[in-house]
Design a protein around this motif. Structure first.
Motif, PDB file in Angstrom:
ATOM      1  N   PRO C  93     -12.603  -3.343   1.765  1.00 20.78           N
ATOM      2  CA  PRO C  93     -11.551  -3.052   1.042  1.00 20.78           C
ATOM      3  C   PRO C  93     -11.103  -3.828   0.084  1.00 20.78           C
ATOM      4  O   PRO C  93     -10.530  -3.659  -0.717  1.00 20.78           O
ATOM      5  CB  PRO C  93     -10.883  -2.878   2.343  1.00 20.78           C
ATOM      6  N   GLU C  94     -11.388  -4.917   0.366  1.00 16.21           N
ATOM      7  CA  GLU C  94     -10.673  -5.924  -0.444  1.00 16.21           C
ATOM      8  C   GLU C  94     -12.109  -6.463  -1.688  1.00 16.21           C
ATOM      9  O   GLU C  94     -12.061  -7.292  -2.631  1.00 16.21           O
ATOM     10  CB  GLU C  94     -10.350  -7.527   0.006  1.00 16.21           C
ATOM     11  N   GLY C  95     -13.062  -5.603  -1.601  1.00 16.25           N
ATOM     12  CA  GLY C  95     -14.054  -5.698  -2.601  1.00 16.25           C
ATOM     13  C   GLY C  95     -13.887  -5.269  -3.965  1.00 16.25           C
ATOM     14  O   GLY C  95     -12.768  -4.707  -4.038  1.00 16.25           O
ATOM     15  N   LEU C  96     -14.735  -5.554  -4.918  1.00 18.10           N
ATOM     16  CA  LEU C  96     -14.360  -5.063  -6.109  1.00 18.10           C
ATOM     17  C   LEU C  96     -15.525  -4.270  -6.757  1.00 18.10           C
ATOM     18  O   LEU C  96     -16.813  -4.560  -6.479  1.00 18.10           O
ATOM     19  CB  LEU C  96     -14.381  -6.481  -7.077  1.00 18.10           C
ATOM     20  N   LEU C  97     -15.059  -3.104  -7.450  1.00 16.56           N
ATOM     21  CA  LEU C  97     -15.878  -2.300  -7.985  1.00 16.56           C
ATOM     22  C   LEU C  97     -16.072  -2.540  -9.610  1.00 16.56           C
ATOM     23  O   LEU C  97     -14.950  -2.598 -10.178  1.00 16.56           O
ATOM     24  CB  LEU C  97     -15.404  -0.693  -7.790  1.00 16.56           C
ATOM     25  N   VAL C  98     -17.249  -2.514  -9.991  1.00 10.95           N
ATOM     26  CA  VAL C  98     -17.358  -2.947 -11.508  1.00 10.95           C
ATOM     27  C   VAL C  98     -18.177  -1.637 -11.972  1.00 10.95           C
ATOM     28  O   VAL C  98     -19.229  -1.287 -11.353  1.00 10.95           O
ATOM     29  CB  VAL C  98     -18.049  -3.972 -11.610  1.00 10.95           C
ATOM     30  N   VAL C  99     -17.802  -0.877 -12.785  1.00 12.67           N
ATOM     31  CA  VAL C  99     -18.291   0.503 -13.563  1.00 12.67           C
ATOM     32  C   VAL C  99     -18.607   0.406 -15.076  1.00 12.67           C
ATOM     33  O   VAL C  99     -17.976  -0.446 -15.757  1.00 12.67           O
ATOM     34  CB  VAL C  99     -17.557   1.697 -13.173  1.00 12.67           C
ATOM     35  N   ASP C 100     -19.587   1.193 -15.310  1.00 13.62           N
ATOM     36  CA  ASP C 100     -19.914   1.413 -16.815  1.00 13.62           C
ATOM     37  C   ASP C 100     -18.605   2.429 -17.351  1.00 13.62           C
ATOM     38  O   ASP C 100     -18.586   3.431 -16.686  1.00 13.62           O
ATOM     39  CB  ASP C 100     -21.212   1.947 -17.121  1.00 13.62           C
ATOM     40  N   ALA C 101     -17.841   2.110 -18.052  1.00 10.76           N
ATOM     41  CA  ALA C 101     -16.925   2.985 -18.407  1.00 10.76           C
ATOM     42  C   ALA C 101     -16.949   4.104 -18.966  1.00 10.76           C
ATOM     43  O   ALA C 101     -16.421   5.371 -18.811  1.00 10.76           O
ATOM     44  CB  ALA C 101     -15.590   2.403 -19.520  1.00 10.76           C
ATOM     45  N   SER C 102     -18.238   4.185 -19.731  1.00 13.08           N
ATOM     46  CA  SER C 102     -18.489   5.606 -20.406  1.00 13.08           C
ATOM     47  C   SER C 102     -19.377   6.442 -19.424  1.00 13.08           C
ATOM     48  O   SER C 102     -19.386   7.423 -19.799  1.00 13.08           O
ATOM     49  CB  SER C 102     -19.237   5.138 -21.698  1.00 13.08           C
ATOM     50  N   LEU C 103     -19.726   5.801 -18.233  1.00 23.27           N
ATOM     51  CA  LEU C 103     -20.839   6.635 -17.495  1.00 23.27           C
ATOM     52  C   LEU C 103     -20.188   7.059 -16.005  1.00 23.27           C
ATOM     53  O   LEU C 103     -20.701   7.911 -15.594  1.00 23.27           O
ATOM     54  CB  LEU C 103     -22.084   5.886 -17.331  1.00 23.27           C
ATOM     55  N   VAL C 104     -19.055   6.149 -15.761  1.00 24.41           N
ATOM     56  CA  VAL C 104     -18.425   6.328 -14.351  1.00 24.41           C
ATOM     57  C   VAL C 104     -17.090   7.020 -14.695  1.00 24.41           C
ATOM     58  O   VAL C 104     -16.102   5.992 -15.276  1.00 24.41           O
ATOM     59  CB  VAL C 104     -18.509   5.326 -13.405  1.00 24.41           C
ATOM     60  N   HIS C 105     -16.715   8.036 -14.344  1.00 24.03           N
ATOM     61  CA  HIS C 105     -15.276   8.550 -14.825  1.00 24.03           C
ATOM     62  C   HIS C 105     -14.382   8.680 -13.739  1.00 24.03           C
ATOM     63  O   HIS C 105     -12.922   8.474 -13.744  1.00 24.03           O
ATOM     64  CB  HIS C 105     -15.316   9.720 -15.626  1.00 24.03           C
ATOM     65  N   GLN C 106     -15.078   9.179 -12.359  1.00 18.23           N
ATOM     66  CA  GLN C 106     -14.234   9.213 -11.347  1.00 18.23           C
ATOM     67  C   GLN C 106     -14.420   8.030 -10.434  1.00 18.23           C
ATOM     68  O   GLN C 106     -15.343   7.561  -9.945  1.00 18.23           O
ATOM     69  CB  GLN C 106     -14.728  10.625 -10.212  1.00 18.23           C
ATOM     70  N   ILE C 107     -13.289   7.253 -10.192  1.00 19.58           N
ATOM     71  CA  ILE C 107     -13.327   5.834  -9.984  1.00 19.58           C
ATOM     72  C   ILE C 107     -12.469   5.781  -8.445  1.00 19.58           C
ATOM     73  O   ILE C 107     -11.287   6.157  -8.608  1.00 19.58           O
ATOM     74  CB  ILE C 107     -12.624   4.763 -11.054  1.00 19.58           C
ATOM     75  N   PRO C 108     -13.233   5.580  -7.456  1.00 25.69           N
ATOM     76  CA  PRO C 108     -12.677   5.818  -5.999  1.00 25.69           C
ATOM     77  C   PRO C 108     -11.561   4.730  -5.542  1.00 25.69           C
ATOM     78  O   PRO C 108     -11.099   4.734  -4.557  1.00 25.69           O
ATOM     79  CB  PRO C 108     -13.900   6.013  -5.339  1.00 25.69           C
ATOM     80  N   THR C 109     -11.368   3.682  -6.436  1.00 29.93           N
ATOM     81  CA  THR C 109     -10.424   2.713  -5.944  1.00 29.93           C
ATOM     82  C   THR C 109      -9.854   2.051  -7.157  1.00 29.93           C
ATOM     83  O   THR C 109     -10.199   2.218  -8.216  1.00 29.93           O
ATOM     84  CB  THR C 109     -11.303   1.497  -5.205  1.00 29.93           C
ATOM     85  N   ASN C 110      -8.578   1.431  -6.903  1.00 23.71           N
ATOM     86  CA  ASN C 110      -7.793   0.726  -8.087  1.00 23.71           C
ATOM     87  C   ASN C 110      -8.226  -0.434  -8.203  1.00 23.71           C
ATOM     88  O   ASN C 110      -7.653  -1.241  -9.040  1.00 23.71           O
ATOM     89  CB  ASN C 110      -6.258   1.083  -7.991  1.00 23.71           C
ATOM     90  N   ARG C 111      -9.208  -0.958  -6.895  1.00 24.65           N
ATOM     91  CA  ARG C 111      -9.687  -2.337  -7.374  1.00 24.65           C
ATOM     92  C   ARG C 111     -10.896  -2.260  -8.030  1.00 24.65           C
ATOM     93  O   ARG C 111     -11.983  -2.631  -7.557  1.00 24.65           O
ATOM     94  CB  ARG C 111     -10.111  -3.056  -6.001  1.00 24.65           C
ATOM     95  N   SER C 112     -10.780  -1.979  -9.159  1.00 26.96           N
ATOM     96  CA  SER C 112     -12.057  -1.706  -9.938  1.00 26.96           C
ATOM     97  C   SER C 112     -11.707  -2.251 -11.695  1.00 26.96           C
ATOM     98  O   SER C 112     -10.785  -2.305 -12.281  1.00 26.96           O
ATOM     99  CB  SER C 112     -12.229  -0.012 -10.051  1.00 26.96           C
ATOM    100  N   VAL C 113     -12.972  -2.568 -12.086  1.00 28.47           N
ATOM    101  CA  VAL C 113     -12.921  -3.035 -13.591  1.00 28.47           C
ATOM    102  C   VAL C 113     -14.012  -1.949 -14.331  1.00 28.47           C
ATOM    103  O   VAL C 113     -15.226  -1.834 -13.785  1.00 28.47           O
ATOM    104  CB  VAL C 113     -13.529  -4.417 -13.698  1.00 28.47           C
ATOM    105  N   SER C 114     -13.784  -1.380 -15.227  1.00 31.07           N
ATOM    106  CA  SER C 114     -14.422  -0.654 -16.355  1.00 31.07           C
ATOM    107  C   SER C 114     -14.614  -1.295 -17.458  1.00 31.07           C
ATOM    108  O   SER C 114     -13.929  -1.615 -18.190  1.00 31.07           O
ATOM    109  CB  SER C 114     -13.563   0.846 -16.563  1.00 31.07           C
TER     110      SER C 114
END
Lengths: 282, 381, 197
Positions: C93-114
């Motif tokens: 829950p306190e982890g961090l999600l890092v995604v490729d902004a142009s390939l991942v659009h549905q982001i399941p958490t607000n602890r995320s960096v695009s």
């Protein structure tokens, strides 16, 4: 002559340990063993340098009688063991002796790949067209139409030509002889060892006990007579028409070429990989 | 921290097996491609010629096993590596190595089975095959690895035991250990204890190749060294020649087993974690031992008196080391990635009131510490 | 910073051919060989050499690592939507999600960096292929668990010689992109504090 034979017997056979042998009276295996030790004697090889390996079957018992480093392996696998021996110590002269079922049924895959790989080995294949030791079942060289203990109604499969198979698979040296042509066997084994690559010496032999008995050739003399009548030298066959050659087989050298030998090629790989020299290796 | 150690490398379990083999003096490898063991072949094809050894890719696993026996008879330490389907093919010549007492090491990186099974998934389904896969009564040594460092150290040990006892040694790895990369600092070769087979020092005419000393292990002459003797897969007399005499057959088979049973104290090895005051224990091996280790730590943090017995030697089954644990504990959990193979052995040696609880997973996934926790909690309560 | 006995777990996920396993290996080598941590790096992938799923894990600790796989990930990198959906449940829950902004659009958490890794790769190094190294640089910077110098050293040792320059450019572009991210602005956990009562 008799004195000469006795000398060879004393020199090369474990005569005080394992005789009498297991082979039937009149069996061709003894002729092959005799030719083998004469060839080795003529080449002047040391007994300590020779490894004689076999598979399973009547031929498989040959190493036990010979005073070399001897190895009686599993059915069909003798070339794989021989490959390991030769690669671990290339200074050894490694000779394998197999039967037709041993070399071309259960060991068929190893046989063609050994020929393709071209390691310096000599494979003597005693082809008596039957599984003798287990009781006369048909083998890959049992002729179409003949009878065996598992072909009671006549054999419906077609036979391999072992030497031709060896040529196609890439063996450096291939020759065929018969136990009727005893001195030819000796010459062919000698030539095969001298070739330095993978050599195959197919020897057509007689199993009058299991093959001959079921196919109207119940004694060794009849079978040797059959070999004499059906063998044609490679040279003579070249001048004969396909019709004249029907039902016959060739004897003599079928292939004798020089190709890169595995151990020599591998030594180059070691050099490229920066290996220490042979004497300095840990 | 591990940062102070020199020569740190990030390597897979399979690569550590290669390094262990080379360090132990292995100079011949024959193999056939198979997932998840192929890296061992690939790396050795480059490493063997560097050290003056030989790598060969054979036409199948039957041939690979035959070739390593041949090389060993010619005096070279040898190894092959495979996975389940190939291990099945090796059983024939593995028996030859047992009966002719040819030292060699066989690595089986276990994947899901039977048959082609699950090529890229871990499993531990070959434990009983490693013990009893080849036909006939025979002694054999089976060791299990669970970390990259294990893969190095246990491979060295496998060669040492194989050389000392003239017996094939099987290393059971699994897909998880094989493909996990860890940092290790491998010791220099000269710092390792390496055992070599004993060559005869008698003149050739006095050499009795299968007589065996008081240890039951005969001296072994390499082909080409002047001791011309006979090696066969038939039951043989002390001179190596086939025999059918009942008294010779019995003496031969007895010696094969005696040479191993006399070495139990050296061959059998386990590791323990938190066992001193444990009331319950997890008995595990291979990658599952790592899941069990974590679960035991989690259990301890909850105040549970649980310990871990990690089996390094699977066969000969370390009865004398497992029995005390069964006497000490009221229950043991045996998690395995199979339907229950080592748990049978644990049950076999259990003569106390200890409950033996199986935990089996066979879906191609590594057992997790989380799934072991409820079992440990229940067993402890 | 990591305490004694703790584990730090990262997952690099995406599709086969995106080079995520190589990125994880370089990360593990930096942390393990150069920074002196104990590390375990593993991977799982489909039978396809290209396409299909691909997931690589790195576990770091100051102590020997027992269980070699991720239990609850501290950081999840997802280079496509499918892998994000597949791996998200392992993230703490306190982890961090890092995604490729142009390939991942549905982001399941607000602890995320695009961050648009693929786009940055194209612009900075001229090849989309090195998006993995852009992501590696960003993950290294964001996680603060490995020294950036070690990442560089490990990268140079692990990529083909002729591609070192291009890969280093990509790594630096990733580090730079991550510097612009304000981690303190993210919520500390995705679990609302009320839920913990």
């Amino acid at each position: 002559m008799a004195k000469e034979v006795t000398k060879l017997v004393h020199e090369y056979l474990r005569h005080d340990k394992k005789f009498p042998h297991v082979w039937c009276p009149g069996c061709g295996n003894g002729i092959v063993l005799g030719a083998l030790i004469r060839a080795i004697d003529r080449l002047g090889l040391e007994k300590d340098e020779i490894v004689l390996a076999s598979g399973i079957g009547c031929s498989g018992r040959m190493p036990v009688y010979a005073d070399f480093n001897t190895l009686h392996t599993t059915h069909g696998r003798c070339l794989t063991f021989a490959t390991g021996v030769k690669l671990a110590n290339p200074a050894l002269t490694v000779i394998t002796v197999m039967g037709d079922g041993d070399a071309t049924a259960i060991g068929g895959n190893h046989f063609i790949h050994a020929a393709r790989r071209n390691l310096d080995l000599t494979a003597i294949i005693i082809n008596n067209q039957i599984y003798g030791m287990t009781g006369g079942q048909f083998s890959p060289t049992t002729p179409y139409g003949s009878h065996a203990s598992t072909a009671r109604y006549g054999h419906i499969e077609h036979a391999f030509s072992i030497s031709e198979l060896a040529v196609t698979a890439g063996a450096s040296f291939v020759a065929r002889a018969t136990v009727y042509h005893a001195t030819l066997i000796e010459d062919m084994i000698k030539k095969s060892i001298e070739n330095g690559g993978f050599g195959v010496v197919e020897v057509i032999s007689n199993c009058h006990t299991e093959y001959g008995r079921r196919n109207n050739m119940a004694d060794p003399v009849t079978m040797l007579q059959w070999m004499k009548e059906h063998a044609v030298t490679v040279e003579k066959a070249g001048k004969m028409s396909p019709e004249e050659l029907a039902g016959k087989f060739t004897v003599g050298v079928l292939a004798d070429v020089k190709k890169p030998v595995y151990t020599e090629e591998y030594e180059k790989i070691r050099k490229r990989a920066g290996a220490p020299k042979a004497g300095e290796r840990a | 921290m591990s940062g102070n150690l020199p020569n740190r490398r990030l390597i897979q379990g399979n690569e550590a097996i290669v390094e262990g083999a080379l360090a132990a003096g292995c100079r011949f490898f024959a193999g056939y491609p198979i997932t998840p063991a192929s890296e061992i072949s690939e790396i050795l094809s480059a490493r063997m010629p560097e050290v003056g050894g030989t790598f060969i890719q054979m036409e199948d696993e039957i041939a690979s096993m035959g070739a390593i026996i041949g090389a060993s008879l010619a005096g070279t330490k040898s190894m092959t590596a495979t996975s389940g389907p190939g291990f099945s093919l090796m059983q024939e010549n593995l028996g030859f190595a047992c009966i002719a007492e040819v030292p060699c090491v066989v690595v089986n990186v276990m994947r899901g089975g039977p048959s082609t099974g699950l090529p890229t998934s871990p499993a531990q389904g070959d434990v009983m095959q490693a013990r009893w896969g080849t036909h006939g009564d025979h002694p054999i040594i089976v060791l299990a690895v669970s970390t990259v460092l294990d893969s190095f150290e246990i491979t060295v040990r496998a060669f040492n035991l194989s050389e000392k006892y003239r017996v094939p040694v099987i290393i059971l790895s699994d897909e998880v250990v094989a493909h996990t990369r860890e940092t290790v600092s491998l010791p220099a070769w000269e710092d390792l204890e390496v055992t070599d087979r004993i060559s005869p020092d008698t003149p050739p005419e006095w050499y009795v190749p299968y007589e065996g000393s008081s240890s039951g292990v005969p001296d072994m002459a390499a082909f080409g060294k002047g001791y011309r003797y006979h090696v066969t897969g038939l039951v043989h007399d002390v001179r190596g020649f086939p025999t059918q005499r009942p008294e010779e057959i019995e003496a031969f088979t007895s010696r094969l087993f005696r040479k191993i049973s006399q070495g139990f104290h050296e061959i059998q090895k386990v590791e323990t974690v938190f066992m001193e005051d444990a009331e319950t224990a997890v008995i595990a091996y291979g990658s599952v031992a790592r899941s069990a280790h974590r679960a035991v730590i989690m259990g301890r943090s909850q105040g549970l008196r649980v310990g871990l017995l990690k089996l390094v030697t699977l066969f000969p089954f370390p009865r004398r080391l497992v029995e005390p644990v069964l006497h000490q504990c009221k229950a043991v959990l045996v998690p395995e990635m199979n339907m229950g193979q080592i748990s049978r052995e644990v049950n076999r040696v259990n003569s106390s009131a200890c409950r033996v609880i199986k935990h089996n997973r066979f879906d191609g996934q590594l057992i997790t510490p989380e799934e072991l926790m409820p079992r440990i909690e229940k067993m402890t309560s | 910073m990591m305490k004694e006995g703790e584990r730090y777990e990262l997952i690099f996920s995406g599709s086969g051919g995106q080079g995520l396993i190589l990125a994880a290996i370089i990360f593990a080598e930096a942390a393990g060989v150069h920074d002196g941590f104990y590390v375990c790096q593993s991977q799982s992938y489909g039978p396809e050499a290209r396409g299909g799923y691909s997931k690589a894990e790195v576990i770091m600790s100051k102590n020997p690592i027992d269980y070699p796989k991720a239990i609850r990930a501290d950081l999840l990198l997802s280079m496509n939507q499918a892998s994000c959906d597949h791996c998200f449940e392992v993230l703490k829950p306190e982890g961090l999600l890092v995604v490729d902004a142009s390939l991942v659009h549905q982001i399941p958490t607000n602890r995320s960096v695009s961050i648009p890794f693929t786009e940055i790769a194209r612009k900075s190094a001229g090849k989309e292929m090195v998006a993995n190294m852009v992501a590696l640089g960003a993950v290294g910077r964001i996680s603060q668990s490995v020294s950036l110098k070690s990442l560089e050293t490990a990268l140079v040792a692990r990529v083909p010689k002729r591609t070192v320059e291009m890969n280093l450019k990509a790594l630096h572009a990733g580090i730079e992109a991550a510097e612009a991210v304000d981690l303190s602005a993210l919520p500390k956990t995705i679990v609302p504090e009320d839920d913990e009562l």
